[in-house]
Design an enzyme around this catalytic site. Sequence first.
Site, short mmCIF file in Angstrom:
data_model
loop_
_atom_site.label_atom_id
_atom_site.label_comp_id
_atom_site.label_asym_id
_atom_site.label_seq_id
_atom_site.Cartn_x
_atom_site.Cartn_y
_atom_site.Cartn_z
CB ALA A 203 -0.92 0.00 1.22
CB CYS A 256 5.42 5.27 6.62
SG CYS A 256 5.03 5.17 8.36
CD GLN A 258 14.07 7.65 1.87
OE1 GLN A 258 13.72 8.59 1.18
NE2 GLN A 258 15.23 7.61 2.47
N1 LIG Z 1 3.53 7.25 12.10
C1 LIG Z 1 2.66 6.75 11.24
O1 LIG Z 1 1.91 7.46 10.59
C2 LIG Z 1 2.55 5.26 11.04
C3 LIG Z 1 1.51 4.77 10.23
C4 LIG Z 1 1.42 3.41 10.04
C5 LIG Z 1 2.35 2.57 10.61
N2 LIG Z 1 3.35 3.07 11.38
C6 LIG Z 1 4.31 2.14 11.96
O2 LIG Z 1 4.14 2.12 13.36
C7 LIG Z 1 5.41 1.90 14.00
C8 LIG Z 1 5.66 3.01 15.01
O3 LIG Z 1 5.67 4.26 14.32
P1 LIG Z 1 5.64 5.64 15.10
O4 LIG Z 1 5.59 6.71 14.06
O5 LIG Z 1 4.61 5.62 16.17
O6 LIG Z 1 7.12 5.59 15.78
P2 LIG Z 1 7.67 6.40 17.04
O7 LIG Z 1 9.15 6.30 16.95
O8 LIG Z 1 7.03 7.75 17.08
O9 LIG Z 1 7.13 5.61 18.32
C9 LIG Z 1 7.64 4.36 18.74
C10 LIG Z 1 7.64 4.33 20.26
O10 LIG Z 1 8.05 3.03 20.68
C11 LIG Z 1 8.77 3.18 21.91
N3 LIG Z 1 9.57 1.97 22.17
C12 LIG Z 1 10.68 1.54 21.50
N4 LIG Z 1 11.10 0.37 22.02
C13 LIG Z 1 10.26 0.04 23.03
C14 LIG Z 1 10.17 -1.06 23.93
N5 LIG Z 1 11.04 -2.06 23.88
N6 LIG Z 1 9.17 -1.06 24.83
C15 LIG Z 1 8.28 -0.05 24.87
N7 LIG Z 1 8.31 1.00 24.06
C16 LIG Z 1 9.28 1.06 23.13
C17 LIG Z 1 9.58 4.43 21.68
O11 LIG Z 1 10.03 5.00 22.89
C18 LIG Z 1 8.57 5.31 20.93
O12 LIG Z 1 7.85 6.15 21.81
C19 LIG Z 1 6.44 1.83 12.87
O13 LIG Z 1 6.65 0.49 12.54
C20 LIG Z 1 5.75 2.54 11.74
O14 LIG Z 1 6.21 2.12 10.48
C21 LIG Z 1 3.45 4.41 11.62
#
Ligand SMILES: NC(=O)c1ccc[n+]([C@@H]2O[C@H](COP(=O)([O-])OP(=O)(O)OC[C@H]3O[C@@H](n4cnc5c(N)ncnc54)[C@H](O)[C@@H]3O)[C@@H](O)[C@H]2O)c1
Length: 446
Positions: A203, A256, A258
């Site tokens: 997607a 996401c 890239q």
């Molecule tokens: N941001 C978006 O729009 C979006 C959309 C769809 C999917 N995703 C996917 O979701 C996932 C997270 O994205 P995000 O943008 O929220 O990232 P982010 O970096 O903002 O948040 C991740 C969080 O995980 C925490 N973390 C890391 N290791 C940990 C552990 N062992 N235990 C507990 N907490 C831990 C970090 O402290 C951080 O707060 C990624 O895989 C991303 O690809 C994000």
Amino acid sequence: MAVIAQKCPEIKVNVVDINPERIAAWETDELPIYEPGLLEVVKEARGRNLFFSTDIEKGISEADMIFISVNTPTKTYGMGKGRAADLKYVELSARQIARVAKTNKIVVEKSTLPVRTAQSIKAILDETSNGVKFSVLSNPEFLAEGTAVTDLLKPDRVLIGGEQTPEGLAAIEALTDVYAHWVPRERIIQTRLWSSELSKLTANAFLAQRISSINSISALCEATDADVDEVAHAIGTDSRIGPKFLKSSVGFGGSCFQKDILNLVYLCEHFGLPEVAAYWDQVIKMNDYQKRRFAQKIIHTLFNTVSDKKIAMLGWAFKKDTNDTRESAAIYVSDHLLNDHASVHVYDPQVPAKSMYADLNYLETRSPEENRAMLTVNTNPYDACKDAHAIAIITEWDEFKTLDWKRIFGSMKKPAFLFDGRNILNHEELRKIGFKVYAIGKGHQG
Ligand SMILES: NC(=O)c1ccc[n+]([C@@H]2O[C@H](COP(=O)([O-])OP(=O)(O)OC[C@H]3O[C@@H](n4cnc5c(N)ncnc54)[C@H](O)[C@@H]3O)[C@@H](O)[C@H]2O)c1
């Protein structure tokens, strides 16, 4: 999780994170992320059935269902560097769940992960736990930043992948029941595990591909006197193509697109499919070209040098209505301009100065001290534009459309150049005021 808590008052949602500042911020009205409508959702559920904590072990112990939503950035070291997803944080989470869990759990992959990661998670869980049974589901998130709350409240679809065993199917049903509180059941798609994982990467690859496709045509429009917005409208009315994601711009950013395409490319190479890998890799190459082309256009138009010239950049976020700056075009455009010794002045309504400097420092093109000296952050657009030789619009914030452009023109060096990297302004009006306007994909602008 906030939306699940809002829509399912009888389900207790514990959000746990290793970052204490983030957890503390979720307890205030200054949430750690800017997202329209989110504060209202959080406020409704917080303290009722939505809780925030750094006590991860307690969160695991209490839960029947655990969503792993940790970051999965592109690897910056070792095998797969610059392409593969770094699964370190996911693996650490799985090991912690296995160690702490005393009762059976459904573990949901909410992070975006490479195909077949669920299998690895299951192996870690099964082989390191103490006889506890785990079901692993893939439930990728399709929300877009800036419209996250509306996307979550009215999703096009929810995707749940699971093992096609009695336990796996029961776990799929359990998660389906959660979403069915507010999502019509026909919009909840159930698949096998790997289809679900691959659908998320696909997607994002398709969405990014549309942007790179129209951006490639924007370069041709400029060379041939065509107008990319007219072309986009003309092709978008074809119901087979559709109008969305056809807006030409300075290039896509965000955490996401890239990373997920690089991941897809890496997977294709891994599975011996170099032609498929090269096909998707070109989407990234085209995006890099578009960012570079925009910066080069600025330098070229300003008589081939921006050395010691003030350039105002309006917008730093990767798109409007978010304070997220990850992979924002602003970072790369400003880096190009700073390489040519420009003095860059930035205004963004939501992004704090420390994020901008952190983004630039991360590139390691120059020292943090040099970045601080060459890039100035302004708290209002008029200061950023005063005495500037040129303005570059990088983010499509609505407020830029209603700025007092006459006042800005009056305060700038002449000729006053304006580079609209989002095609959001009324270029005819600006030209009447006296601006020299460059807009992406507009070959007829003279
Ligand atoms: N941001 C978006 O729009 C979006 C959309 C769809 C999917 N995703 C996917 O979701 C996932 C997270 O994205 P995000 O943008 O929220 O990232 P982010 O970096 O903002 O948040 C991740 C969080 O995980 C925490 N973390 C890391 N290791 C940990 C552990 N062992 N235990 C507990 N907490 C831990 C970090 O402290 C951080 O707060 C990624 O895989 C991303 O690809 C994000």
